[in-house]
Enzyme design. Structure first.
Site, PDB file in Angstrom:
ATOM      1  N   SER A 143       0.786  -1.140  -0.021  1.00 35.71           N
ATOM      2  CA  SER A 143      -0.041  -0.031  -0.038  1.00 35.71           C
ATOM      3  C   SER A 143       0.919   1.142  -0.256  1.00 35.71           C
ATOM      4  O   SER A 143       1.830   1.435   0.610  1.00 35.71           O
ATOM      5  CB  SER A 143      -0.926  -0.027   1.273  1.00 35.71           C
ATOM      6  N   TYR A 156      -2.594  -0.738  10.168  1.00 37.99           N
ATOM      7  CA  TYR A 156      -2.404  -1.123   8.820  1.00 37.99           C
ATOM      8  C   TYR A 156      -1.357  -0.704   7.892  1.00 37.99           C
ATOM      9  O   TYR A 156      -0.561  -1.570   7.214  1.00 37.99           O
ATOM     10  CB  TYR A 156      -3.851  -0.411   7.955  1.00 37.99           C
TER      11      TYR A 156
END
Length: 246
Positions: A143, A156
């Site tokens: 990500s 995350y």
């Protein structure tokens, strides 16, 4: 048919990026195991692939981070795919938007279980068989916010940073034995509410899951034989180009 006669396991393949990758792999000739928790959505993805002339099957899996869950998926997918897995895509992940002070221990363990431990033990189960067959491909989904800090989603982001590190470490561990390991770092994809995050970038707006799927096909194909230990940014320029606030 860039993946003709290849077999592939895609985790988290019942929606969004995972679904797009599974569908595109099917279009490119791979026999795909669509994996996820939702059997109804999984069946829909399988039907979409088959309707386009591809091969696909659904294997249910709740990748909670335990070694047993990853091992079970590896075994079931291997059997479904006729005895071997050529391509593993570690896509399954969860994103709590909590801040650090509001993250409890149970959430911490659950997110690391799904986002880091599950792919770790999947690779542990699948990579040795790839080596025995003479090679394979592993693709990890990272990500953009693993490298660009945001005020929420810290937990995350840390898991995706860990997966990027594992991408390089696995490439060092398995690359000389024929297993190529690379990653994709998607930008802001499919979330219209986050469109403001792409203002000022070269692309200018959010991306499509299909853009990530195209990159995955490239990394899975023989065309990428010289690509090892790399994380490709597919983010409309979000990480590589300075964004000047208006």
């Amino acid at each position: 048919m860039r993946l003709h006669e290849k077999t592939a396991l895609v985790t988290g393949a019942t929606s969004n990026i995972g679904r797009a990758i599974a569908v595109e792999f099917g279009r490119q000739g791979a026999h795909v195991v669509v994996s996820g928790r939702d059997a109804t959505r999984g069946a829909q993805v399988v039907e979409e692939i088959r309707a386009a002339g591809g091969q696909a099957d659904f294997v249910a899996a709740d990748l909670d981070g335990t070694k047993a869950a990853s091992q079970r998926l590896a075994e079931q997918a291997t059997e479904t795919l006729g005895g071997h897995i050529d391509i593993l895509v570690n896509n399954a992940g969860i994103f709590p938007a909590d801040t650090t002070p509001t993250t409890d221990e149970a959430t911490f363990d659950r997110v690391y279980g799904v986002n880091v431990k599950a792919p770790f033990f999947l690779v542990a189960a699948i990579a040795p068989a790839m080596i025995e067959r003479g090679g394979g491909v592993i693709i990890n989904l990272g990500s953009w916010n693993a490298r660009l800090g945001l005020p929420v989603g810290t937990l995350y982001a840390s898991t995706k940073g860990a997966l990027e590190t594992l991408t390089r470490a696995w490439s060092a561990e398995f690359g000389a034995q024929g297993v190529r390991v690379n990653g994709i770092s998607p930008g802001v994809v499919g979330h219209e509410l986050a469109e403001s995050m792409m203002r000022g970038t070269p692309f200018g707006t959010i991306g499509s899951p299909d853009a990530i799927a195209h990159a995955a096909v490239y990394l899975a194909s023989d065309e990428a034989e010289f690509v090892h230990g790399t994380v490709i940014d597919v983010d409309g320029g979000r990480m590589g180009v300075a964004v000047i606030a208006a």
